[in-house]
Design an enzyme around this catalytic site. Sequence first.
Site, mmCIF file in Angstrom:
data_model
loop_
_atom_site.group_PDB
_atom_site.id
_atom_site.type_symbol
_atom_site.label_atom_id
_atom_site.label_comp_id
_atom_site.label_asym_id
_atom_site.label_seq_id
_atom_site.Cartn_x
_atom_site.Cartn_y
_atom_site.Cartn_z
ATOM 1 N N ASP A 1 -7.025 33.411 -14.228
ATOM 2 C CA ASP A 1 -7.294 32.474 -13.216
ATOM 3 C C ASP A 1 -6.494 31.390 -13.461
ATOM 4 O O ASP A 1 -6.616 30.379 -14.542
ATOM 5 C CB ASP A 1 -8.882 31.953 -13.298
ATOM 6 C CG ASP A 1 -9.075 31.066 -12.160
ATOM 7 O OD1 ASP A 1 -8.220 30.533 -11.583
ATOM 8 O OD2 ASP A 1 -10.310 30.647 -12.248
ATOM 9 N N LYS B 1 -4.842 25.133 -5.873
ATOM 10 C CA LYS B 1 -4.141 23.935 -6.036
ATOM 11 C C LYS B 1 -2.888 23.759 -5.732
ATOM 12 O O LYS B 1 -2.664 23.473 -4.350
ATOM 13 C CB LYS B 1 -4.638 23.638 -7.441
ATOM 14 C CG LYS B 1 -6.134 23.755 -7.735
ATOM 15 C CD LYS B 1 -6.802 23.036 -9.109
ATOM 16 C CE LYS B 1 -8.178 22.719 -8.804
ATOM 17 N NZ LYS B 1 -9.161 23.574 -9.737
ATOM 18 N N TYR C 1 -14.326 27.579 -15.663
ATOM 19 C CA TYR C 1 -14.736 27.406 -14.387
ATOM 20 C C TYR C 1 -13.985 28.357 -13.481
ATOM 21 O O TYR C 1 -12.702 28.473 -13.751
ATOM 22 C CB TYR C 1 -14.741 26.241 -14.009
ATOM 23 C CG TYR C 1 -15.230 26.027 -12.770
ATOM 24 C CD1 TYR C 1 -16.531 26.212 -12.276
ATOM 25 C CD2 TYR C 1 -14.195 25.444 -11.740
ATOM 26 C CE1 TYR C 1 -16.913 25.924 -10.818
ATOM 27 C CE2 TYR C 1 -14.548 25.330 -10.223
ATOM 28 C CZ TYR C 1 -15.975 25.245 -9.990
ATOM 29 O OH TYR C 1 -16.564 25.248 -8.573
HETATM 30 C C1 LIG Z 1 -10.232 24.469 -9.437
HETATM 31 C C2 LIG Z 1 -10.394 25.848 -9.991
HETATM 32 C C3 LIG Z 1 -11.154 26.704 -9.336
HETATM 33 C C4 LIG Z 1 -11.954 26.561 -8.069
HETATM 34 O O1 LIG Z 1 -10.834 26.125 -6.836
HETATM 35 P P1 LIG Z 1 -11.583 25.619 -5.636
HETATM 36 O O2 LIG Z 1 -10.312 25.333 -4.656
HETATM 37 O O3 LIG Z 1 -12.034 24.278 -6.209
HETATM 38 O O4 LIG Z 1 -12.679 26.514 -5.172
HETATM 39 C C5 LIG Z 1 -11.181 28.094 -9.880
HETATM 40 N N1 LIG Z 1 -10.823 28.278 -11.066
HETATM 41 C C6 LIG Z 1 -10.108 27.195 -11.796
HETATM 42 C C7 LIG Z 1 -9.307 27.576 -13.073
HETATM 43 C C8 LIG Z 1 -9.916 25.991 -11.242
HETATM 44 O O5 LIG Z 1 -9.234 25.096 -12.006
#
Ligand SMILES: *Cc1c(COP(=O)(O)O)cnc(C)c1O
Length: 429
Positions: free
Chosen positions: A239, A267, A144
């Site tokens: 990511d 995060k 994701y």
């Molecule tokens: C949470 C997450 C996102 C998205 O971040 P948001 O602040 O919710 O838009 C993207 N990549 C990874 C790996 C994530 O865990």
Amino acid sequence: MKTTNSNQAFQRAQMSIPGGVNSPVRAYKSVGLSPLFIQSASGSKITDIDGNEYIDYVGSWGPMILGHAYPEVIEAVRAAAQSGLSFGAPTNLEIDLAELIKSMMPNIEMVRMVNSGTEATMSAIRLARGFTKRDKIIKFSGCYHGHADHLLVKAGSGALTFGSPDSPGVPEAFAQETLIAKYNDLENVKSLIDSYSGEIAAIIIEPVAGNMGVITPEAGFLQGLRSICDLEGILLIFDEVMTGFRVAKGGAQELFHIVPDLTTLGKIIGGGLPVGAYGGRMDIMQQISPSGSIYQAGTLSGNPMAMTAGIATLNEINKPGFYEDLVGNTTWLVNEIKDILSKASVPHSISQVGAMFGFFFVDGEVKSFEEAIQSDTKLFARFFKEMLINGVYIAPSAFEASFVSSAHSESDLEKTRDMFKKSLEKVLT
Ligand SMILES: *Cc1c(COP(=O)(O)O)cnc(C)c1O
């Protein structure tokens, strides 16, 4: 009107907010329950409006590595708020956070702040496309990267080469620029690259997958991606929105000794306030406007509240011994859970990297999304409910990670172990 129990609040919320929530997984659909509405949280504990307290392993889905309402972070934000919430003009705070990130993640030579992880990955992809002058990207099924159109794609089955959208509203034409590979399958990546030679701008990956449960990269997999990217002039994007400052101080790239071209963050670097960031090689980052021509902007980007919470958080985790303690505690808990699962002789797969872990009720070790979805989600749903009853809050989905914070005490961890055992016994009888 003040609603004092979660069921009532959920009814009320559904009248004015789609599905009653502002992010889908919060609705508890996959565990067949209605969600807890939260009143407050402190340290390792979270309290719902019904007055129940839980040991929290969701941690706002990752950011709360210091636990909730960490005094130094709250105090810093309170003090900063007195000086104004947002200026839309540069501040020293932005430089401070950028320098702190660079010092902890040396592969990041320059960094741009945004407001969410979604924005970070979306912007990093635009940058990679602009830099390489190519359009296609490769992502892995089950990873994701936020909800931008071209990233909201995963293969419906291993047979699909082209992505098909996961959501109505994502144009087929966008999805077709996204090629889907199987996690931990280098040969699969190679064959995609053979088919689309010279067309691929970037490979984007969660270097430890955390959005399909926790799946670790097999030995050589990330290194293999690095080599392929070097050979083909493709940018490698890690990511690390979830894994950054979570699996190790310098994220997965430090842990596995891989140098990505670009890294996305979110995060933890916002300490609980909305933030994201993307950074990496200076020659690439300088292509971003206004030093370059690839456009990306944000009214609230780098705002003083989020910067302050991020700086205060990173300063804490930068202290000597922080990760040793945190990872040590996580390892202890995971070993206890392993023991319980083995003794219960229920088929399972469990993995931990740094301060995150996940388990599946499944036969055999899970190495990809295709295996993750074989797991027993009905059993998980019953287990989740039992854990709640016993005062432990884990993510309401079989495909999410659990996060340990530095606020989790020895007695929290012991209670979690005991309740894990009790809950498992209950659902297996
Ligand atoms: C949470 C997450 C996102 C998205 O971040 P948001 O602040 O919710 O838009 C993207 N990549 C990874 C790996 C994530 O865990």
